[in-house]
Design an enzyme around this catalytic site. Sequence first.
Site, mmCIF file in Angstrom:
data_model
loop_
_atom_site.group_PDB
_atom_site.id
_atom_site.type_symbol
_atom_site.label_atom_id
_atom_site.label_comp_id
_atom_site.label_asym_id
_atom_site.label_seq_id
_atom_site.Cartn_x
_atom_site.Cartn_y
_atom_site.Cartn_z
ATOM 1 N N ARG A 89 0.805 -1.229 0.000
ATOM 2 C CA ARG A 89 0.000 0.000 0.000
ATOM 3 C C ARG A 89 0.829 1.264 0.000
ATOM 4 O O ARG A 89 0.474 2.224 -0.693
ATOM 5 C CB ARG A 89 -1.081 -0.021 1.046
ATOM 6 C CG ARG A 89 -0.893 0.249 2.403
ATOM 7 C CD ARG A 89 -1.748 -0.593 3.299
ATOM 8 N NE ARG A 89 -1.147 -1.903 3.422
ATOM 9 C CZ ARG A 89 -1.778 -3.030 3.127
ATOM 10 N NH1 ARG A 89 -3.015 -3.021 2.762
ATOM 11 N NH2 ARG A 89 -1.145 -4.165 3.251
ATOM 12 N N THR A 90 1.911 1.301 0.725
ATOM 13 C CA THR A 90 2.702 2.543 0.737
ATOM 14 C C THR A 90 3.270 2.791 -0.662
ATOM 15 O O THR A 90 3.259 3.918 -1.166
ATOM 16 C CB THR A 90 3.830 2.456 1.779
ATOM 17 O OG1 THR A 90 3.237 2.146 3.038
ATOM 18 C CG2 THR A 90 4.583 3.760 1.895
ATOM 19 N N LYS A 118 25.885 -6.513 -7.755
ATOM 20 C CA LYS A 118 27.268 -6.639 -8.259
ATOM 21 C C LYS A 118 28.263 -6.064 -7.263
ATOM 22 O O LYS A 118 29.433 -5.881 -7.583
ATOM 23 C CB LYS A 118 27.407 -5.881 -9.588
ATOM 24 C CG LYS A 118 26.545 -6.388 -10.708
ATOM 25 C CD LYS A 118 26.886 -5.577 -11.970
ATOM 26 C CE LYS A 118 25.906 -5.794 -13.085
ATOM 27 N NZ LYS A 118 26.018 -4.734 -14.105
ATOM 28 N N ARG A 139 12.034 3.287 0.997
ATOM 29 C CA ARG A 139 11.720 2.431 2.148
ATOM 30 C C ARG A 139 12.848 1.421 2.280
ATOM 31 O O ARG A 139 13.165 0.712 1.326
ATOM 32 C CB ARG A 139 10.401 1.707 1.933
ATOM 33 C CG ARG A 139 10.260 0.538 2.890
ATOM 34 C CD ARG A 139 8.917 -0.114 2.834
ATOM 35 N NE ARG A 139 7.896 0.751 3.385
ATOM 36 C CZ ARG A 139 6.721 0.305 3.844
ATOM 37 N NH1 ARG A 139 6.425 -0.978 3.805
ATOM 38 N NH2 ARG A 139 5.833 1.139 4.344
ATOM 39 N N HIS A 172 8.146 6.294 10.278
ATOM 40 C CA HIS A 172 7.322 6.168 9.080
ATOM 41 C C HIS A 172 6.520 7.469 9.007
ATOM 42 O O HIS A 172 5.306 7.479 9.224
ATOM 43 C CB HIS A 172 6.407 4.943 9.215
ATOM 44 C CG HIS A 172 5.813 4.460 7.933
ATOM 45 N ND1 HIS A 172 5.793 5.206 6.765
ATOM 46 C CD2 HIS A 172 5.201 3.282 7.615
ATOM 47 C CE1 HIS A 172 5.191 4.509 5.818
ATOM 48 N NE2 HIS A 172 4.830 3.342 6.304
#
Length: 361
Positions: A89-90, A118, A139, A172
């Site tokens: 959802r975010t 890498k 995030r 958050h």
Amino acid sequence: MTPNRLVDIPWAQFSALSVDQKAPYLAQSDGTPFHTLFAQQFDFALLDRLTHLATEIRGIAKTRAGMGFLHELVCHKRAMLYFSQPSSRTFLSFLSACQILGVQTGEVRDTATSSEFKGESREDSVRTFSSYFDMIIMRTPEKGLAEHTAWMLSNSERPIPIINAGSGQDQHPTQSLLDIYTLVRSFENIGGLRDRTVVFVGDLARGRTVRSLSHLLTNYPNIRQIFVAPPQLQIGEDVLANLRGKGVAYQLSDDFRAAIPEADAIYMTRVQDEWDKEKGDSARIDITRFHFGLEQLKLLRPHAILMHPLPRREEIAVAVDHDPRAMYWRQMRNGMWIRTALIATTFGCDKRIHEYHRQNL
Ligand code: NCD
């Protein structure tokens, strides 16, 4: 957008500051955020400004002409969605917010498909994004990464804003913006967000949404906070110290039943077992006393609301969803509007939105 003050301070000095001390370094000259990293960046005036803007945007978006206006507002900007931690959802909420404003987007969701695989450092990867994009929405499971990236980019030749979409167990900030927006809207016709009791329930030790919202609520007058959890999952001392410092009344409890009739809002959370130190640690804690079902609904006051940042597990019974006090689905949609307001404000097009609203609605 005006440059922020992060250029004035070396990393070692900045990182040693308290969050409150860091906040002014992240702002543009008019006080709006350049980088959005912490809930502590938002005071009442800014929250009021963002919630009003979100409501104007949602009104404008109701018509084709209004949507057309919004779509061309920032169509010259591009945003990178860097989500190295699971999210539905975010991620979609930010993606939709960008689409509403016409912002083009790119995404990395799996670092196994990027050059980090890498052996490229996270910093170099993010710096690469800044060559192509005008904003990074990020995030990550790491607590300080968004902050370090913000400092690094501010001190590069292409300073672009970072929006923290969830950093470890810590913060958050945009979830707490949508939580505040939901509370403000729910109480706007019955006396506003003041003189209320908010009850937080569940895994308060590791839930970052609770940590950010607890702080944002201190901007509103006389909001008592009750933290209901089994002792192992109770809220952190740093959150309580913050409340004491601000003179905010709070209580700790493990008696959910007794807290329900006191609540104007109940904020449920799931067990955050992905952070277990040993697999199965959380499963040994009896959390069933902290579930909300039809029995608990009978104890909820008529005007009170039930919130959840989602995703939920068993902590709210599906049968409760049909009650008008169950606010979590609307809460989620509010996220899209407040994130649109935040991105618009960050890119400095909030005044054009006010003007359109004044002239057309
Ligand atoms: C929350 C999160 O990621 O912290 N989810 C969300 O952003 N809506 C809550 C959670 O995962 O429990």
